[in-house]
Design a protein around this motif. Structure first.
Motif, mmCIF file in Angstrom:
data_model
loop_
_atom_site.group_PDB
_atom_site.id
_atom_site.type_symbol
_atom_site.label_atom_id
_atom_site.label_comp_id
_atom_site.label_asym_id
_atom_site.label_seq_id
_atom_site.Cartn_x
_atom_site.Cartn_y
_atom_site.Cartn_z
ATOM 1 N N ASP A 1 0.992 -1.229 0.179
ATOM 2 C CA ASP A 1 0.126 0.059 -0.029
ATOM 3 C C ASP A 1 0.823 1.216 0.043
ATOM 4 N N ASP B 1 1.122 4.442 0.713
ATOM 5 C CA ASP B 1 0.322 5.388 1.058
ATOM 6 C C ASP B 1 1.244 6.737 1.046
ATOM 7 N N HIS C 1 3.940 -1.853 3.691
ATOM 8 C CA HIS C 1 3.688 -0.488 3.280
ATOM 9 C C HIS C 1 5.232 -0.112 2.743
HETATM 10 ZN ZN ZN Z 1 -3.383 2.771 3.059
#
Ligand code: ZN
Length: 300
Positions: free
Chosen positions: A49, A51, A257
């Motif tokens: 992810d 982000d 992440h």
């Molecule tokens: Zn996220």
């Protein structure tokens, strides 16, 4: 749609009320294939992810320090991850907020060029449950358009930011024609999502906080809470999740992440884990979209 009964305490709710809440979005038929492609014993769906800066922006934060940690995700995190994936020839899925894609378009093009999937991950990593339904719908649709325009491929799946799922999310996902969601936790295998008791055709590829690096490594500096799970322990948890999936002939899904695991003292977890999995015969590494397509077409 169930009416809110703020006039009553939960213990006073009529049965139909709490049942209506539970049945808004529910796991339907299991989609565990008889076998995985090529006669593989086990499927592995790795995900990242991206982000980056949105973890601060979505809170209204303007901290230059925290934004620099987000930029690390682009400058160091993603390249370190892609280098490992390329070395092993493993295809995976990246979930990217539209704002990340707009900040780092070259990163998204490289992810696609190296054979990975990009899925929807909100606009600015907003919390859907804080939005009016119309705003949630608008952002989810605009996010798909931005990803398609930048990466050149229309997303077919979504992971809601922070896995925050509203009573409206599934209807939007179905309206958009997406084939899957990867934000819910009702099983270890793929399953069909039900909305108010009716099958939707949308497949869930389930996640879990247990298989997410963020819960082990995030820290709150002001609360003087430091990461308390050692990288070796996180590796051990992920490895045990895989080992059991392999024994059961099932699916191992993982969320990492770039701005959390893309560090010198942590990135080895990914490297070591792939090496461990590849040492087993019959492990199929695939994008979430490909796992979902296979599971749906070959459900036992
Ligand atoms: Zn996220």
């Amino acid at each position: 749609m169930t009416q809110d009964r703020t006039d009553l305490a939960p213990w006073q709710w009529p049965d139909q009320h709490w049942r209506g809440i539970v049945e808004r979005v529910r796991a339907g038929r299991a989609l565990r294939p008889r076998e995985w492609p090529g006669g593989a014993r086990c499927a592995v769906a790795l995900s990242f992810d991206s982000d980056h800066d949105t973890t601060d922006l979505r809170e209204g934060g303007q901290s230059i320090g925290r934004l620099s940690q987000g930029q690390y995700g682009n400058r160091q995190g993603v390249p370190r991850i892609l280098e490992i994936l390329a070395r092993y020839g493993v295809q995976t899925s990246f979930y990217v907020p539209a704002v990340t894609a707009l900040l780092y378009p070259d990163e998204q093009r490289r992810v696609i060029a190296e054979g990975h999937e990009i899925g929807i991950h909100g606009w600015i990593h907003e919390r859907n449950s804080e939005l009016p339904p119309q705003a949630e719908r608008d952002l989810q649709m605009r996010a798909a358009d931005v990803l398609e325009r930048i990466a050149g491929v229309r997303p077919v799946g979504i992971r809601t930011p922070s896995w925050d799922f509203t009573p409206h999310t599934l209807a939007i996902t179905r309206e958009m024609g997406l084939i899957y969601d990867s934000s819910l936790m009702a099983d270890v295998d793929c399953y069909e999502l039900l909305m108010d008791g009716a099958p939707t055709g949308v497949v869930e590829l389930p996640v879990e906080w247990i298989r997410d690096d963020a819960v082990y490594f995030n820290m709150n500096r002001n609360a003087s809470l430091r990461p308390h799970t050692a990288p070796a322990d996180v590796f051990d948890i992920f490895k045990r999740e895989f080992d059991a999936a392999y024994r059961e002939g099932g699916l191992f899904q993982l969320t990492m992440h770039p701005h959390i695991s893309g560090y010198r003292s942590r990135i080895w977890i990914l490297d070591e884990l792939i090496r461990h999995m590849r040492a087993h015969a019959g492990v199929w590494f695939a994008t979430h979209a490909d796992v979902v397509r296979h599971a749906k077409a070959h459900a036992a």
